[in-house]
Design a protein around this motif. Structure first.
Motif, PDB file in Angstrom:
ATOM      1  N   GLU A 424      34.062  53.907  42.726  1.00 41.39           N
ATOM      2  CA  GLU A 424      34.690  52.858  43.542  1.00 41.39           C
ATOM      3  C   GLU A 424      33.665  51.772  43.845  1.00 41.39           C
ATOM      4  O   GLU A 424      32.583  52.044  44.377  1.00 41.39           O
ATOM      5  N   VAL A 425      34.016  50.539  43.477  1.00 39.70           N
ATOM      6  CA  VAL A 425      33.103  49.414  43.657  1.00 39.70           C
ATOM      7  C   VAL A 425      33.862  48.239  44.266  1.00 39.70           C
ATOM      8  O   VAL A 425      35.094  48.164  44.180  1.00 39.70           O
ATOM      9  N   ALA A 426      33.125  47.329  44.870  1.00 38.60           N
ATOM     10  CA  ALA A 426      33.726  46.095  45.371  1.00 38.60           C
ATOM     11  C   ALA A 426      33.933  45.149  44.196  1.00 38.60           C
ATOM     12  O   ALA A 426      33.062  45.030  43.319  1.00 38.60           O
ATOM     13  N   SER A 427      35.054  44.459  44.153  1.00 41.69           N
ATOM     14  CA  SER A 427      35.352  43.599  43.003  1.00 41.69           C
ATOM     15  C   SER A 427      34.298  42.513  42.812  1.00 41.69           C
ATOM     16  O   SER A 427      33.949  42.173  41.677  1.00 41.69           O
ATOM     17  N   LYS A 428      33.719  41.996  43.896  1.00 45.57           N
ATOM     18  CA  LYS A 428      32.701  40.942  43.758  1.00 45.57           C
ATOM     19  C   LYS A 428      31.438  41.459  43.070  1.00 45.57           C
ATOM     20  O   LYS A 428      30.696  40.690  42.456  1.00 45.57           O
ATOM     21  N   ASP A 429      31.178  42.759  43.183  1.00 44.43           N
ATOM     22  CA  ASP A 429      29.950  43.311  42.596  1.00 44.43           C
ATOM     23  C   ASP A 429      30.017  43.487  41.081  1.00 44.43           C
ATOM     24  O   ASP A 429      28.985  43.702  40.429  1.00 44.43           O
ATOM     25  N   ILE A 430      31.221  43.418  40.508  1.00 45.68           N
ATOM     26  CA  ILE A 430      31.343  43.604  39.053  1.00 45.68           C
ATOM     27  C   ILE A 430      32.025  42.421  38.373  1.00 45.68           C
ATOM     28  O   ILE A 430      32.206  42.420  37.156  1.00 45.68           O
ATOM     29  N   ALA A 431      32.374  41.394  39.138  1.00 50.67           N
ATOM     30  CA  ALA A 431      33.144  40.278  38.596  1.00 50.67           C
ATOM     31  C   ALA A 431      32.251  39.198  37.985  1.00 50.67           C
ATOM     32  O   ALA A 431      31.103  39.019  38.377  1.00 50.67           O
ATOM     33  N   THR A 432      32.816  38.493  37.017  1.00 53.56           N
ATOM     34  CA  THR A 432      32.241  37.253  36.498  1.00 53.56           C
ATOM     35  C   THR A 432      33.231  36.148  36.817  1.00 53.56           C
ATOM     36  O   THR A 432      34.282  36.051  36.171  1.00 53.56           O
ATOM     37  N   PRO A 433      32.957  35.316  37.817  1.00 52.14           N
ATOM     38  CA  PRO A 433      33.901  34.240  38.150  1.00 52.14           C
ATOM     39  C   PRO A 433      34.150  33.326  36.951  1.00 52.14           C
ATOM     40  O   PRO A 433      33.255  33.081  36.141  1.00 52.14           O
ATOM     41  N   ASP A 489      37.560  36.865  41.986  1.00 52.49           N
ATOM     42  CA  ASP A 489      37.465  36.387  40.602  1.00 52.49           C
ATOM     43  C   ASP A 489      37.286  37.502  39.578  1.00 52.49           C
ATOM     44  O   ASP A 489      36.802  37.260  38.463  1.00 52.49           O
ATOM     45  N   LEU A 490      37.653  38.718  39.899  1.00 52.74           N
ATOM     46  CA  LEU A 490      37.566  39.789  38.918  1.00 52.74           C
ATOM     47  C   LEU A 490      38.698  39.644  37.897  1.00 52.74           C
ATOM     48  O   LEU A 490      39.882  39.614  38.256  1.00 52.74           O
ATOM     49  N   ALA A 491      38.338  39.565  36.612  1.00 48.56           N
ATOM     50  CA  ALA A 491      39.336  39.432  35.551  1.00 48.56           C
ATOM     51  C   ALA A 491      39.873  40.803  35.156  1.00 48.56           C
ATOM     52  O   ALA A 491      39.107  41.763  35.013  1.00 48.56           O
ATOM     53  N   ILE A 492      41.181  40.888  34.994  1.00 48.48           N
ATOM     54  CA  ILE A 492      41.837  42.112  34.522  1.00 48.48           C
ATOM     55  C   ILE A 492      42.247  41.865  33.075  1.00 48.48           C
ATOM     56  O   ILE A 492      43.044  40.969  32.778  1.00 48.48           O
ATOM     57  N   TYR A 493      41.668  42.658  32.165  1.00 50.59           N
ATOM     58  CA  TYR A 493      41.811  42.398  30.734  1.00 50.59           C
ATOM     59  C   TYR A 493      42.870  43.300  30.120  1.00 50.59           C
ATOM     60  O   TYR A 493      43.306  44.281  30.717  1.00 50.59           O
ATOM     61  N   LYS A 494      43.258  43.005  28.877  1.00 51.15           N
ATOM     62  CA  LYS A 494      44.430  43.630  28.260  1.00 51.15           C
ATOM     63  C   LYS A 494      44.154  44.512  27.045  1.00 51.15           C
ATOM     64  O   LYS A 494      45.084  45.109  26.500  1.00 51.15           O
ATOM     65  N   ALA A 522      31.813  37.570  29.806  1.00 51.85           N
ATOM     66  CA  ALA A 522      32.280  37.931  31.150  1.00 51.85           C
ATOM     67  C   ALA A 522      32.509  39.437  31.253  1.00 51.85           C
ATOM     68  O   ALA A 522      32.861  40.096  30.273  1.00 51.85           O
ATOM     69  N   TYR A 523      32.310  39.972  32.446  1.00 51.23           N
ATOM     70  CA  TYR A 523      32.686  41.351  32.742  1.00 51.23           C
ATOM     71  C   TYR A 523      34.128  41.339  33.213  1.00 51.23           C
ATOM     72  O   TYR A 523      34.503  40.574  34.120  1.00 51.23           O
ATOM     73  N   GLU A 524      34.962  42.178  32.579  1.00 46.12           N
ATOM     74  CA  GLU A 524      36.386  42.211  32.894  1.00 46.12           C
ATOM     75  C   GLU A 524      36.837  43.666  32.974  1.00 46.12           C
ATOM     76  O   GLU A 524      36.430  44.498  32.165  1.00 46.12           O
ATOM     77  N   LEU A 525      37.674  43.963  33.928  1.00 50.92           N
ATOM     78  CA  LEU A 525      38.164  45.328  34.132  1.00 50.92           C
ATOM     79  C   LEU A 525      39.394  45.562  33.262  1.00 50.92           C
ATOM     80  O   LEU A 525      40.381  44.820  33.351  1.00 50.92           O
TER      81      LEU A 525
END
Length: 767
Positions: A424-433, A489-494, A522-525
Motif C-alpha cells: 500500500e502506497v500513496a499515489s503521489k509517491d509513485i505517480a508521474t504527473p 496525477d497517478l496514471a491508470i494504464y490499460k 512515466a510510471y503508471e499503475l
C-alpha cells in the motif's frame, strides 16, 4: 696430384656459376651477398630478409613469406605461368594464366531466386591447398559465374585453370565450368588457422553521409586493416572467445570483439545477435568485400556459441544491484500480470508479449517484481498465479528493467500460487504527473498530454511490483495511450487489463491495485483484473462503456474501445474533399460528407461493442495527385463496399497515430454505394521520397533488390535501406524473415501501429 687439385676446383666452380646463371637468368637484383646471408645459391636473393632458407637459385619467392619450399631452378616468377602451381605460389601478376592441379572447396557463394530465396546457381567459391592446416596465402576466391547449383560442394577436390585477377582489390581466379575438373567428392579440409580477431579485422566507423544508404546505421569501412588480414584473405581462419559488439552494420554483417565483421554470403547466421552474446569460436573464410576484411562462416557448425552461465539471484538482488547485461536465473517466482498480443481486427489475444513476476513472499516489497519479455509465446503459455523458473538476460529498455528470455528458458513449477499482498502506497509517491505539451496536440496523445518526468520518490523501487492506492478519484478522463489519471496525477494504464467502466471526472474508487509499470517516460499503475478496481459504493456512475472513447485506429496500442456510437446528437455533416481532410484544411472532430470516393483496397469488417458492423478501408478521389487518398475507420453500412465501388461517406474527422482519418462517431458514420469507379494506378516513387502528401495513396516503390533486416511482433517488416511494410492490417501473411530479398513492393503509404510505411493489401504486392 695436389698441383692439379686447385685448378680443378676453380674450373668446377666456374662451370657451376655458368650453369646457375643460365638457369636462373642471372642475378636480376644486381646485388651481392650481404654479410651473413645464408642463402646457399648464386646470390639472387633480391633483398629478401636474412635467414631465407631457400636452397636453390630460382628467385621463386619474390617477396612471399619465408618458408617457400620450392627447390627447383625454374624461375617461376615469370610474367606468365605455365604448368601446374600451388595457390601459395600465385604471383601478384594480374592477367596471369594459372593452373591449380589440386585444391579443395572450402566455401560456396550461391545465386538465389529473388522470390523464393532458393539457391539457383553458383556464383563463386573458395578453395584451399590440400594441407593439414591452413597457411598464409593458401586459399583463394574462384569466380565461376552461373554454374549449376550442384556443380560442386564443400569438400570437393578440384583441378582449376583460369585467369588470376583483382576485383576491387580482392584476389581471385576467373574461370568457367569447362575449366574445372572434379577429382574427388570428399576431401578433408585444412584445419583453420587460429588468429587474433584484431589481426584480421577492419574496424567500421560511422559515416554521417551514409545514414540513408544501404548501410542503415551509416557504418563504413575504416580501411585500417589488421596486420595479418592480407595474407589470410581467402584462407580458413578461426577466432576464439569473441562476443557481439554491433548487432547490424553494413550489408547484414555484425561485428564481434576487436571490430571483426562476421559476414553472411557463405552462410547466414540465424541466431540472436544480441550485443554481448559470446562465442567460444567462429571460423570460416576471410573475405575482402566493401573495402573490409570480414569473416564468413560456411556452415552452422562454424559458429560455436559459448554456454551461458546463469547467476542465480532473487529479483530484488538483480534490480538493486543493477546487473545490466548479466545472465540471471530466478529459481522460483509467480506471475502477477500478463501483456498479451492482440489481433488488430478482432482484438482477441493471439499470444503473449511479456508478463510480470514477483518473488513468492507474503507481501510485496521494493524491487520484488520485474517485467519478463518473452516475445510471441503461446497465448496459453502461462497465467496469473503460475509458479515459474526463469533464466534470461537482465536489461534496461528505455530505462525500464526487464529480463529478456524465450519459452525454452522458462519452466513451469506449479499453478495457482498465492500472489503477494500488494504494497500500500500513496499515489503521489509513485505517480508521474502529466502536462500539456502544445506541440503534441495533434500527435497520438489526443489531448497533448506528455510525461513531466518528475516521478514520485518511491516510483523506481516499486516499478514491476504489485501496489495498491486507496481513496482516489478520476481527474483526467483520457490522456496519452488510453490511460486516465486519478488523485495526485497517478496514471491508470490499460496494457494488462482494460477498464471498461465510465471514466467521468470525479468518479471515486475505494482502491485500485495492480503492477506499477514504466512506459512512455512515466510510471503508471496497471490493474490486472476487473477486481483490481474497487469503485466507491457511494458513487452512482454506471459502468457501461458509453463515453470512454478511444478512437481505435490501427496504431499498436491494443485498444479494445471502438468509439462511441450511442450519442443521440444529430449534427450536420458538411461537404468536404479528401484533399481538404488529408492536407489538414478541415479541423479535427468536424463532421463531414465525402462524395464520389473510390474504394481502393479490400474492406475489413469489424464488430462494435453494440453489435453493429463497421468497415475499414482506404479511398481515393480518383486521381494520383497530392493528398488524394484517405483512411476510413469502422464506418457502418447495410452492405459492405468492395474495391472499385464509388461511395458517399459521412463521419467525423480524426487525427490519430499521425494520420488523418474518417471514423464513426456521434451516431454519424455511414457508407452509401453510388456506383462503380476506376481504381487509380499506383504512383511510382522511391521510398525516401514519400511524404505527408502521399499518405493514403497506393504506391509502387521504384526501390529494388531489397533485403529484409527484421520482422517485429506486429509483422512489420523493415528492410536494410529503411523501407517498412505492414501486412497485418489486411491479414496478409508474407512469411518473410531476415535475409530474404524482394524486388517489388506496392502498398498504401500511411501510419499503422504507430509506424509510417506501406500497408500491404495483397500478397502479390511483395515479390
Amino acid at each position: 696430384m695436389k698441383k692439379f687439385l686447385v685448378p680443378l676446383i676453380v674450373l668446377a666452380l666456374c662451370l657451376f656459376t655458368i650453369a646457375c646463371g643460365t638457369t636462373c637468368k642471372g642475378d636480376k637484383c644486381g646485388d651481392t651477398d650481404d654479410t651473413g646471408d645464408t642463402v646457399n645459391d648464386c646470390d639472387d636473393d633480391c633483398g629478401r630478409p636474412e635467414g631465407d632458407t631457400d636452397t636453390d637459385c630460382d628467385d621463386d619467392d619474390c617477396g612471399r613469406p619465408e618458408g617457400d619450399t620450392v627447390t627447383d631452378c625454374d624461375d617461376d616468377c615469370d610474367e606468365t605461368y605455365s604448368g601446374e602451381i600451388q595457390i601459395i605460389k600465385i604471383k601478384d601478376d594480374e592477367g596471369s594464366e594459372v593452373k591449380i592441379s589440386e585444391c579443395v572447396v572450402t566455401g560456396i557463394e550461391y545465386i538465389q531466386d529473388s522470390q523464393t530465396h532458393e539457391n539457383t546457381g553458383i556464383k563463386a567459391f573458395y578453395v584451399s591447398e590440400i594441407i593439414p592446416e591452413a597457411k598464409p596465402y593458401s586459399g583463394i576466391y574462384v569466380f565461376v559465374k552461373n554454374a549449376a547449383v550442384d556443380f560442386c560442394k564443400i569438400g570437393n577436390k578440384l583441378e582449376i585453370t583460369g585467369t588470376y585477377k583483382k576485383y576491387y582489390g580482392g584476389p581471385q581466379i576467373e574461370t568457367t565450368e569447362d575449366n574445372i575438373k572434379k577429382l574427388e567428392e570428399s576431401v578433408a579440409l585444412p584445419e583453420p588457422i587460429e588468429v587474433a580477431a584484431k589481426d584480421i579485422a577492419t574496424p567500421f566507423i560511422t559515416d554521417p553521409e551514409k545514414v540513408t544508404d544501404s548501410c542503415k546505421a551509416g557504418w563504413t569501412s575504416s580501411k585500417q586493416h589488421g596486420e595479418k588480414a592480407k595474407e589470410y584473405e581467402g584462407v580458413l581462419v578461426k577466432v576464439n572467445n569473441v562476443a557481439i559488439v554491433e548487432e547490424n552494420i553494413c550489408h547484414g554483417a555484425f561485428t564481434v570483439t576487436d571490430d571483426l565483421a562476421i559476414y553472411k554470403n557463405l552462410y547466414y547466421y540465424s541466431g540472436k545477435r544480441t550485443t554481448g552474446k559470446k562465442f567460444e569460436s567462429i571460423q570460416g573464410v576471410l573475405m575482402y568485400t566493401y573495402d573490409a576484411y570480414e569473416l564468413a562462416p560456411t556452415t552452422e557448425e562454424d559458429l560455436v556459441e559459448a554456454p551461458i552461465i546463469y547467476e542465480e539471484s532473487k529479483i530484488r538482488e538483480i534490480k538493486s544491484e543493477d546487473k545490466e547485461g548479466k545472465e540471471v536465473k530466478i529459481s522460483e517466482c509467480v506471475v502477477t500480470g500478463i501483456e498479451y498480443i492482440q489481433d488488430s481486427q478482432t482484438h482477441e489475444n493471439t499470444g503473449i508479449k511479456a508478463f510480470y513476476v514477483s518473488e513468492i513472499i507474503p507481501k510485496a516489497e521494493p524491487y520484488s517484481g520485474i517485467y519478463v519479455f518473452v516475445k510471441n509465446a503461446a497465448v496459453d503459455f502461462c497465467k496469473i498465479g503460475d509458479k515459474l523458473e526463469i533464466t534470461g538476460t537482465y536489461k534496461k529498455y528505455y530505462g525500464a528493467p526487464q529480463i529478456e528470455t524465450q519459452e525454452g528458458n522458462i519452466t513451469k513449477l506449479g499453478e495457482n500460487v498465492a500472489l503477494p499482498e500488494p504494497a500500500e502506497v500513496a499515489s503521489k509517491d509513485i505517480a508521474t504527473p502529466f502536462i500539456t505539451d502544445p506541440e503534441k496536440v495533434t500527435d497520438s496523445c489526443k489531448a497533448g498530454w506528455t510525461s513531466s518526468k518528475q516521478h514520485g520518490e518511491k516510483a523506481k523501487e516499486y516499478e514491476g511490483v504489485l501496489v495498491k492506492v486507496n481513496d482516489v478519484a478520476i481527474v483526467e478522463e483520457n490522456i496519452c495511450h488510453g490511460a486516465f489519471t486519478v488523485t495526485d496525477d497517478l496514471a491508470i494504464y490499460k496494457n494488462l487489463y482494460y477498464y471498461s467502466g465510465k471514466r467521468t471526472a470525479g468518479k471515486k474508487f475505494e482502491s485500485i491495485q495492480g503492477v506499477l509499470m514504466y512506459t512512455y517516460d512515466a510510471y503508471e499503475l496497471a490493474p490486472t483484473t476487473e477486481e483490481d478496481l474497487v469503485e466507491d459504493t457511494g458513487d452512482t456512475g454506471d459502468t457501461t462503456n458509453d463515453d470512454n472513447t478511444d478512437t481505435g485506429d490501427t496504431g499498436n496500442d491494443n485498444d479494445t474501445d471502438t468509439g462511441d456510437t450511442n450519442d443521440d446528437d444529430t449534427d450536420t455533416c458538411e461537404p468536404a474533399t479528401i484533399k481538404e481532410i488529408q492536407s489538414g484544411t478541415k479541423a479535427k472532430e468536424d463532421l463531414v460528407k465525402i462524395e464520389n470516393a473510390i474504394v481502393i483496397t479490400p474492406v475489413v469488417s469489424q464488430t462494435f461493442d453494440d453489435d453493429t458492423t463497421g468497415y475499414t478501408f482506404y479511398v481515393s478521389d480518383g486521381t494520383t495527385g497530392d493528398y488524394s487518398g484517405l483512411y476510413i475507420y469502422r464506418v457502418t453500412s447495410d452492405k459492405a463496399p468492395a474495391k472499385g465501388d464509388k461511395v458517399t461517406i459521412e463521419g467525423q474527422i480524426d487525427f490519430y497515430g499521425k494520420q488523418w482519418e474518417i471514423k464513426n462517431a456521434k451516431n454519424v458514420g455511414s457508407i452509401t454505394k453510388t456506383g462503380t469507379g476506376t481504381v487509380p494506378a499506383a504512383v511510382k516513387k522511391a521510398y525516401a521520397d514519400l511524404a505527408e502528401k502521399d499518405k493514403g495513396t497506393f504506391i509502387e516503390l521504384t526501390d529494388t533488390n531489397l533485403e529484409v533486416e527484421s520482422v517485429d511482433g506486429n509483422k512489420n517488416v523493415t528492410f536494410t535501406n529503411g523501407v517498412v511494410i505492414k501486412p497485418k492490417t489486411f491479414s496478409i501473411n508474407l512469411s518473410l524473415k531476415a535475409g530474404d530479398k524482394v524486388s517489388k513492393i506496392s502498398g498504401v503509404y500511411d501510419v499503422t501501429y504507430g509506424v509510417p510505411g506501406l500497408v500491404i493489401v495483397d500478397a502479390n504486392d511483395v515479390k
